[in-house]
Design an enzyme around this catalytic site. Structure first.
Site, mmCIF file in Angstrom:
data_model
loop_
_atom_site.group_PDB
_atom_site.id
_atom_site.type_symbol
_atom_site.label_atom_id
_atom_site.label_comp_id
_atom_site.label_asym_id
_atom_site.label_seq_id
_atom_site.Cartn_x
_atom_site.Cartn_y
_atom_site.Cartn_z
ATOM 1 C CG ASP A 14 -2.143 -0.902 1.000
ATOM 2 O OD1 ASP A 14 -2.354 -1.348 -0.146
ATOM 3 O OD2 ASP A 14 -2.860 -1.167 1.981
ATOM 4 N NE ARG A 94 0.186 2.776 13.302
ATOM 5 C CZ ARG A 94 0.916 1.666 13.114
ATOM 6 N NH1 ARG A 94 2.101 1.541 13.683
ATOM 7 N NH2 ARG A 94 0.466 0.691 12.354
ATOM 8 C CG ASP A 123 -3.105 1.933 13.426
ATOM 9 O OD1 ASP A 123 -3.008 2.078 14.665
ATOM 10 O OD2 ASP A 123 -2.869 0.858 12.851
ATOM 11 C CB SER A 174 -3.943 -6.919 8.173
ATOM 12 O OG SER A 174 -3.466 -5.729 8.739
HETATM 13 N N1 ARG Z 1 -6.344 -3.249 16.938
HETATM 14 C C1 ARG Z 1 -5.044 -2.820 17.300
HETATM 15 C C2 ARG Z 1 -5.037 -1.340 17.553
HETATM 16 O O1 ARG Z 1 -5.965 -0.685 17.222
HETATM 17 C C3 ARG Z 1 -4.026 -3.213 16.275
HETATM 18 C C4 ARG Z 1 -4.021 -2.416 15.033
HETATM 19 C C5 ARG Z 1 -3.057 -2.932 14.042
HETATM 20 N N2 ARG Z 1 -2.833 -1.979 13.012
HETATM 21 C C6 ARG Z 1 -2.570 -2.315 11.757
HETATM 22 N N3 ARG Z 1 -2.374 -1.346 10.908
HETATM 23 N N4 ARG Z 1 -2.535 -3.554 11.351
HETATM 24 O O2 ARG Z 1 -4.123 -0.817 18.120
#
Ligand code: ARG
Length: 412
Positions: A14, A94, A123, A174
């Site tokens: 991506d 993040r 995110d 993912s």
């Molecule tokens: N659900 C978790 C969170 O919100 C993990 C997110 C994983 N992010 C990703 N881009 N795969 O922190």
């Protein structure tokens, strides 16, 4: 000269497509910026790929130490765990990425930043709330939220533009990785009834394959910060790595969580967080020994708020500073050593000691040497129970001399 944009670049499909797409659609010169928070990637290859795909510059930053010292460990001191399950790996990374993106954008004179998040997750919120707090003048672009391409279309776009499509694209999952844990979503995991297949795990052995002998580990803490493993002092990044390997070997740290995303969706997440599981347990055991009951009860409330604010992208807030000030204050006597037993996917605290322990043998013992004045207890009970007696007499259904408490059928 074209305006510059700094893209948070993972090296995946991506964000690689995003380099081309941003140039095509908005005309920006793209600076690819890859942040190492313990992602276990080949950063040289990622850098080369960014340039090959068309970035005018490709930067890589090792942020592991900062991540551990200023993001992970404060969250550990707070015992921040989202909904009692998720130790907040991605969620902690993040805001750091947002901060570093902003730093690079300012250094490079860019007018915008970009990230690869979709419009359904947490995110995007964490990135953008952070960026907007730190540098409100920067424009933020989220290509994957705008382009409306399916997975297949993204791959077609990549092939058309000579962008290498990684083999891992065939993986149905993912995955996000950082020092504090891995998260795995998608594929068969999207049915919450499906047990996660063994292949989703990378850091923890299946309990069926772990050693038949338990492992022991001793974690030393200074003011709530882990500083040593089995007596050996270590920097934060090495310590997390060491504990992760030990715990993973015994299958400790697998988490299966249906969680509440900030955007309102319930999502099924598999996490692997061996180091976090052990260190959080150890830290709480040491707090149980060095904090008073009142401190512990209040700190539990703070922990929940702290976890929510991290999860919900509110790192750069005064609220965070306030909670952190409280947490830091509570940690001044949280020093000592905790011993844990790792066995077949479980982790148990089996010993703890601290120079500031509030555990008092003379008070606790049932053997000789007992210093607790038992003759004072009736007076204590008399006064402690006073309001209970008063209320029972005045308001509860008293029949004669006994309380009429309804027991379930056959329960008498
Ligand atoms: N659900 C978790 C969170 O919100 C993990 C997110 C994983 N992010 C990703 N881009 N795969 O922190």
């Amino acid at each position: 000269m074209a305006d510059k944009i700094v893209l948070a670049y993972s090296g995946g499909l991506d964000t690689s497509v995003a380099i081309k797409w941003i140039k095509e659609k908005y005309g920006y010169d793209v600076i690819a910026f890859t942040i190492d928070v313990g992602n276990e990637r080949d950063f040289t290859a990622i850098r080369e790929k960014a340039l090959k795909v068309g970035a005018i510059k490709a930067l890589v930053k090792d942020a592991k130490q900062v991540f551990a010292d200023y993001y992970i460990f404060p969250a550990l001191q707070a015992n921040a765990v989202y909904e009692g399950q998720y130790p907040l790996a991605t969620a902690l990374s993040r805001p750091l990425m947002a901060k570093l993106l902003v730093d690079v954008a300012l250094e490079e004179g860019a007018s915008a930043v970009a990230h690869g998040c979709t419009g359904k997750g947490n995110d995007q919120v964490r990135f953008e709330v952070g960026i907007n707090a730190l540098a409100p003048h920067l424009k933020v672009i989220a290509p994957a939220r705008v382009w409306g391409m399916t997975r297949e279309q993204t791959i077609k776009y990549a092939q058309k533009h000579d962008i290498p499509v990684p083999i891992t694209v065939s993986s149905p999952y993912s995955i996000d990785v950082c020092l504090w844990g891995r998260s795995i979503e998608c594929g068969v995991l999207e049915d919450p009834w499906n047990e996660p297949p063994e292949e989703v795990f990378a850091w923890t052995k299946s309990p069926g394959e772990t050693p038949n002998k338990p492992g022991y580990v001793e974690i030393g803490f200074e003011k709530g910060i882990p500083v040593s493993v089995d007596g050996q002092e270590m920097d934060s990044v090495s310590l997390i790595g060491k504990v992760s390997a030990l715990a993973g070997e015994h299958g400790v740290g697998r988490i299966d969580h249906v969680e509440n995303r900030l955007v309102g969706i319930k999502s099924r997440e598999i996490y692997e967080a061996p180091a976090a599981t052990v260190l959080l347990q150890a830290h709480q055991a040491l707090e149980a020994m060095t904090l008073s009951r009142m401190q512990m009860r209040f700190k539990d409330l703070v922990a929940q708020q702290y976890a929510d604010l991290i999860y919900n992208g509110l790192w750069f807030t005064a609220f965070h500073q306030d909670l952190d000030a409280y947490v830091q204050s509570t940690q001044r006597f949280v020093s000592g050593t905790v011993r844990l037993k790792l066995f077949k996917g479980t982790c148990r605290v089996v010993g703890r000691k601290s120079p500031f322990s509030l555990y008092n043998y003379g008070l606790a013992t049932y053997d000789k040497g007992d210093q607790f004045d038992q003759s004072a207890s009736p007076g204590f009970i008399h006064i402690w129970g006073l309001p209970v007696r008063v209320q029972a007499q005045a308001q509860l259904n008293v029949q004669g001399d006994t309380l009429d408490i309804k027991l379930p059928e056959g329960g008498g």
